[in-house]
Motif scaffolding. Structure first.
Motif, PDB file in Angstrom:
ATOM      1  N   PRO A 135     -10.775 -66.936 -41.808  1.00 54.75           N
ATOM      2  CA  PRO A 135     -10.142 -67.539 -43.124  1.00 54.75           C
ATOM      3  C   PRO A 135     -10.120 -68.463 -44.033  1.00 54.75           C
ATOM      4  O   PRO A 135     -10.859 -68.880 -43.318  1.00 54.75           O
ATOM      5  CB  PRO A 135      -9.037 -67.950 -41.939  1.00 54.75           C
ATOM      6  CG  PRO A 135      -9.942 -68.089 -40.888  1.00 54.75           C
ATOM      7  CD  PRO A 135     -10.768 -66.824 -40.855  1.00 54.75           C
ATOM      8  N   TYR A 152     -13.269 -60.298 -43.440  1.00 54.12           N
ATOM      9  CA  TYR A 152     -12.815 -60.042 -44.719  1.00 54.12           C
ATOM     10  C   TYR A 152     -11.884 -58.979 -44.009  1.00 54.12           C
ATOM     11  O   TYR A 152     -11.898 -59.391 -42.685  1.00 54.12           O
ATOM     12  CB  TYR A 152     -13.231 -59.252 -45.898  1.00 54.12           C
ATOM     13  CG  TYR A 152     -12.674 -58.819 -46.476  1.00 54.12           C
ATOM     14  CD1 TYR A 152     -11.988 -60.103 -47.648  1.00 54.12           C
ATOM     15  CD2 TYR A 152     -12.263 -57.524 -47.357  1.00 54.12           C
ATOM     16  CE1 TYR A 152     -11.533 -59.929 -48.690  1.00 54.12           C
ATOM     17  CE2 TYR A 152     -11.590 -57.233 -49.094  1.00 54.12           C
ATOM     18  CZ  TYR A 152     -11.145 -58.106 -49.324  1.00 54.12           C
ATOM     19  OH  TYR A 152     -11.208 -57.968 -49.875  1.00 54.12           O
ATOM     20  N   TYR A 203     -10.317 -66.574 -29.476  1.00 54.55           N
ATOM     21  CA  TYR A 203     -10.700 -65.155 -29.393  1.00 54.55           C
ATOM     22  C   TYR A 203     -11.979 -64.966 -28.417  1.00 54.55           C
ATOM     23  O   TYR A 203     -12.702 -63.814 -28.558  1.00 54.55           O
ATOM     24  CB  TYR A 203     -10.825 -63.927 -30.547  1.00 54.55           C
ATOM     25  CG  TYR A 203      -8.881 -64.331 -31.151  1.00 54.55           C
ATOM     26  CD1 TYR A 203      -8.343 -64.098 -30.613  1.00 54.55           C
ATOM     27  CD2 TYR A 203      -8.639 -63.962 -32.723  1.00 54.55           C
ATOM     28  CE1 TYR A 203      -6.899 -63.854 -31.198  1.00 54.55           C
ATOM     29  CE2 TYR A 203      -7.972 -63.958 -33.560  1.00 54.55           C
ATOM     30  CZ  TYR A 203      -6.626 -63.578 -33.112  1.00 54.55           C
ATOM     31  OH  TYR A 203      -5.106 -63.370 -33.410  1.00 54.55           O
ATOM     32  N   GLU A 204     -12.350 -65.978 -28.052  1.00 50.59           N
ATOM     33  CA  GLU A 204     -14.116 -66.362 -27.948  1.00 50.59           C
ATOM     34  C   GLU A 204     -14.016 -65.766 -26.103  1.00 50.59           C
ATOM     35  O   GLU A 204     -14.568 -66.699 -25.461  1.00 50.59           O
ATOM     36  CB  GLU A 204     -14.487 -67.868 -28.918  1.00 50.59           C
ATOM     37  CG  GLU A 204     -15.029 -67.904 -29.872  1.00 50.59           C
ATOM     38  CD  GLU A 204     -15.337 -68.812 -30.321  1.00 50.59           C
ATOM     39  OE1 GLU A 204     -15.120 -70.623 -29.692  1.00 50.59           O
ATOM     40  OE2 GLU A 204     -15.607 -69.181 -31.803  1.00 50.59           O
ATOM     41  N   ARG A 242     -24.394 -67.862 -26.827  1.00 46.86           N
ATOM     42  CA  ARG A 242     -24.555 -68.565 -28.017  1.00 46.86           C
ATOM     43  C   ARG A 242     -24.035 -70.598 -28.190  1.00 46.86           C
ATOM     44  O   ARG A 242     -22.456 -70.129 -27.837  1.00 46.86           O
ATOM     45  CB  ARG A 242     -24.804 -67.934 -29.964  1.00 46.86           C
ATOM     46  CG  ARG A 242     -25.856 -66.984 -29.866  1.00 46.86           C
ATOM     47  CD  ARG A 242     -25.298 -66.405 -31.018  1.00 46.86           C
ATOM     48  NE  ARG A 242     -27.035 -65.311 -30.876  1.00 46.86           N
ATOM     49  CZ  ARG A 242     -27.277 -64.833 -32.080  1.00 46.86           C
ATOM     50  NH1 ARG A 242     -26.395 -64.528 -33.179  1.00 46.86           N
ATOM     51  NH2 ARG A 242     -28.233 -63.912 -32.598  1.00 46.86           N
ATOM     52  N   SER A 279     -11.957 -57.678 -40.346  1.00 53.47           N
ATOM     53  CA  SER A 279     -11.961 -58.750 -39.334  1.00 53.47           C
ATOM     54  C   SER A 279     -10.144 -59.074 -38.573  1.00 53.47           C
ATOM     55  O   SER A 279     -10.529 -58.382 -37.892  1.00 53.47           O
ATOM     56  CB  SER A 279     -11.878 -60.571 -39.615  1.00 53.47           C
ATOM     57  OG  SER A 279     -13.714 -60.568 -39.376  1.00 53.47           O
ATOM     58  N   ARG A 313     -19.922 -66.201 -32.964  1.00 52.21           N
ATOM     59  CA  ARG A 313     -21.225 -66.405 -33.079  1.00 52.21           C
ATOM     60  C   ARG A 313     -22.613 -65.259 -33.474  1.00 52.21           C
ATOM     61  O   ARG A 313     -23.742 -65.224 -32.778  1.00 52.21           O
ATOM     62  CB  ARG A 313     -21.213 -66.957 -31.349  1.00 52.21           C
ATOM     63  CG  ARG A 313     -20.724 -68.229 -31.399  1.00 52.21           C
ATOM     64  CD  ARG A 313     -20.652 -69.054 -31.996  1.00 52.21           C
ATOM     65  NE  ARG A 313     -20.431 -70.071 -31.065  1.00 52.21           N
ATOM     66  CZ  ARG A 313     -18.637 -70.612 -32.186  1.00 52.21           C
ATOM     67  NH1 ARG A 313     -18.308 -69.586 -33.357  1.00 52.21           N
ATOM     68  NH2 ARG A 313     -17.915 -71.582 -31.699  1.00 52.21           N
ATOM     69  N   CYS A 314     -22.120 -64.358 -33.918  1.00 52.64           N
ATOM     70  CA  CYS A 314     -23.600 -63.447 -34.608  1.00 52.64           C
ATOM     71  C   CYS A 314     -24.299 -63.700 -35.412  1.00 52.64           C
ATOM     72  O   CYS A 314     -24.852 -63.194 -35.524  1.00 52.64           O
ATOM     73  CB  CYS A 314     -22.663 -61.554 -34.801  1.00 52.64           C
ATOM     74  SG  CYS A 314     -21.845 -61.686 -36.764  1.00 52.64           S
ATOM     75  N   GLY A 315     -23.694 -64.722 -36.266  1.00 49.34           N
ATOM     76  CA  GLY A 315     -24.886 -65.584 -37.253  1.00 49.34           C
ATOM     77  C   GLY A 315     -23.859 -65.090 -38.620  1.00 49.34           C
ATOM     78  O   GLY A 315     -24.981 -65.063 -39.847  1.00 49.34           O
ATOM     79  N   SER A 352     -32.255 -59.774 -33.457  1.00 48.20           N
ATOM     80  CA  SER A 352     -33.340 -60.256 -34.145  1.00 48.20           C
ATOM     81  C   SER A 352     -33.789 -62.171 -34.725  1.00 48.20           C
ATOM     82  O   SER A 352     -32.159 -62.469 -34.811  1.00 48.20           O
ATOM     83  CB  SER A 352     -33.532 -59.195 -35.839  1.00 48.20           C
ATOM     84  OG  SER A 352     -33.684 -57.748 -35.822  1.00 48.20           O
ATOM     85  N   PRO A 353     -35.106 -62.286 -34.958  1.00 50.83           N
ATOM     86  CA  PRO A 353     -34.808 -63.612 -35.548  1.00 50.83           C
ATOM     87  C   PRO A 353     -34.422 -63.885 -36.796  1.00 50.83           C
ATOM     88  O   PRO A 353     -33.649 -62.749 -37.389  1.00 50.83           O
ATOM     89  CB  PRO A 353     -36.881 -63.976 -35.818  1.00 50.83           C
ATOM     90  CG  PRO A 353     -36.468 -62.493 -34.808  1.00 50.83           C
ATOM     91  CD  PRO A 353     -36.261 -61.658 -34.595  1.00 50.83           C
ATOM     92  N   GLU A 356     -12.846 -71.296 -28.973  1.00 52.65           N
ATOM     93  CA  GLU A 356     -11.427 -70.881 -29.919  1.00 52.65           C
ATOM     94  C   GLU A 356     -10.569 -69.606 -29.548  1.00 52.65           C
ATOM     95  O   GLU A 356     -11.237 -69.156 -28.454  1.00 52.65           O
ATOM     96  CB  GLU A 356     -11.493 -70.372 -31.728  1.00 52.65           C
ATOM     97  CG  GLU A 356     -11.392 -72.098 -32.351  1.00 52.65           C
ATOM     98  CD  GLU A 356     -11.293 -71.654 -33.749  1.00 52.65           C
ATOM     99  OE1 GLU A 356     -11.798 -70.508 -33.754  1.00 52.65           O
ATOM    100  OE2 GLU A 356     -11.189 -72.439 -34.638  1.00 52.65           O
ATOM    101  N   LEU A 363     -19.337 -59.402 -34.339  1.00 51.44           N
ATOM    102  CA  LEU A 363     -18.379 -60.743 -33.176  1.00 51.44           C
ATOM    103  C   LEU A 363     -18.497 -62.393 -33.533  1.00 51.44           C
ATOM    104  O   LEU A 363     -19.054 -62.949 -34.803  1.00 51.44           O
ATOM    105  CB  LEU A 363     -18.489 -60.047 -31.736  1.00 51.44           C
ATOM    106  CG  LEU A 363     -18.928 -58.911 -31.823  1.00 51.44           C
ATOM    107  CD1 LEU A 363     -19.684 -58.759 -30.254  1.00 51.44           C
ATOM    108  CD2 LEU A 363     -16.775 -58.095 -31.702  1.00 51.44           C
ATOM    109  N   PHE A 410      -3.189 -63.742 -41.266  1.00 52.71           N
ATOM    110  CA  PHE A 410      -4.296 -63.129 -42.124  1.00 52.71           C
ATOM    111  C   PHE A 410      -3.786 -63.164 -43.086  1.00 52.71           C
ATOM    112  O   PHE A 410      -4.842 -62.321 -44.472  1.00 52.71           O
ATOM    113  CB  PHE A 410      -4.894 -62.755 -40.646  1.00 52.71           C
ATOM    114  CG  PHE A 410      -6.205 -63.059 -39.637  1.00 52.71           C
ATOM    115  CD1 PHE A 410      -6.856 -64.581 -39.909  1.00 52.71           C
ATOM    116  CD2 PHE A 410      -5.633 -63.532 -38.247  1.00 52.71           C
ATOM    117  CE1 PHE A 410      -7.856 -65.461 -39.144  1.00 52.71           C
ATOM    118  CE2 PHE A 410      -5.920 -64.110 -37.351  1.00 52.71           C
ATOM    119  CZ  PHE A 410      -7.082 -65.127 -37.856  1.00 52.71           C
ATOM    120  N   ALA A 454     -28.827 -57.921 -34.767  1.00 54.80           N
ATOM    121  CA  ALA A 454     -28.296 -59.546 -34.955  1.00 54.80           C
ATOM    122  C   ALA A 454     -28.807 -60.559 -33.938  1.00 54.80           C
ATOM    123  O   ALA A 454     -29.213 -61.777 -34.568  1.00 54.80           O
ATOM    124  CB  ALA A 454     -26.760 -60.310 -34.760  1.00 54.80           C
TER     125      ALA A 454
END
Ligand code: T5A
Ligand code: NA
Length: 213
Positions: free
Chosen positions: A47, A102, A154-155, A146, A105, A20-22, A182-183, A152, A18, A76, A180
């Motif tokens: 993209p 990729y 889709y957020e 986060r 998404s 902002r998952c990192g 976890s530290p 944007e 998703l 896309f 995601a």
């Protein structure tokens, strides 16, 4: 001849999840770690906003332009197709590609708008299949907390929940899941270990294949 030096190649490693998952944090660290361990690696992202197709996508994502859902989906996909041959030659030259988003998404986000999932997969057929897909798993509510979230198109929480459900449908044998929440350092280490295993099998001559496989 299988497994000989002739078949040695780089690995195609994809990070998904998703917003902002990192992914960007971890894909950057992974490339640095692979290089530190003397593997040649490059960071890629989709993209790819640098191409003319990518600029149309970027304008759409920042709400500066409107496009039909099918049209943006195909853009896309086109943005991946315009990079396909370069990806293949880099992999064959022994470079590992760490790719931030990729085809998954592409399908998970467009089908969250209500487009048919098989229709969404069709233009991705024939793109290179990743050797490893790492899904950074985060509850949509946590992602929303986060930094930077909300900028944007889709957020939005409800939309991200649907995207998460679609990702579950897409999961296959090349997928590995990391928590995601976890530290960052723990995620980094898990990801590095997964990637190194994958790099090894590609060096040993695992053949390249195409989506959807
Ligand atoms: N899209 C994309 C489609 O619809 N179709 C497609 O075919 C493709 C390829 C743009 C949008 O396009 C859609 C999906 C997207 O909505 P993007 O440019 O990749 O895609 O944008 P995002 O995925 O939204 O990228 P973000 O930059 O928002 O998120 P990341 O990269 O997942 O997260 P990152 O690393 O920037 O981290 C976000 C924040 O969290 C913190 C970071 O410091 C940062 O502040 N963070 C952590 N906090 C606590 N613990 C951890 N473990 C953390 N890791 C990171
Ligand atoms: Na990102």
């Amino acid at each position: 001849l299988r497994g000989g030096k002739e078949d040695s190649r780089g690995a195609l490693v994809v990070l998904e999840g998703l917003d902002r998952c990192g992914k960007t944090t971890q894909s950057t660290r992974l490339v640095a770690n692979l290089e530190r361990l003397r593997h040649s690696a490059e960071l890629w992202r989709f993209p790819d906003r640098t191409t003319s197709v990518g600029q149309m996508i970027s304008s759409y994502l920042s709400n500066k332009s409107q496009l039909d859902d099918h049209t943006i989906h195909l853009l896309f996909s086109a943005n991946r197709w315009e990079k396909r041959s370069l990806m293949e030659s880099k992999l064959k030259s022994g470079i590992t590609l760490v790719v931030d988003r990729y085809s998954y998404s592409g399908v998970a986000f467009s089908s969250a708008k209500g487009l048919d999932i098989e229709w969404c997969k069709a233009p991705e057929i024939g793109l290179l299949a990743p050797d490893l897909v790492v899904y950074l798993d985060i509850p949509p509510e946590k992602a929303a907390e986060r930094g930077g979230y909300g900028g944007e198109r889709y957020e939005q929480l409800e939309f991200q929940k649907k995207v998460g459900q679609n990702y579950q449908v897409l999961r296959g044998p090349t997928w590995k899941i990391i928590d995601a929440c976890s530290p960052m350092e723990e995620i980094e280490e898990q990801l590095q270990n997964m990637a190194l295993d994958c790099v090894k099998t590609c060096q040993e001559g695992k053949p390249l294949s195409c989506l959807w496989s």
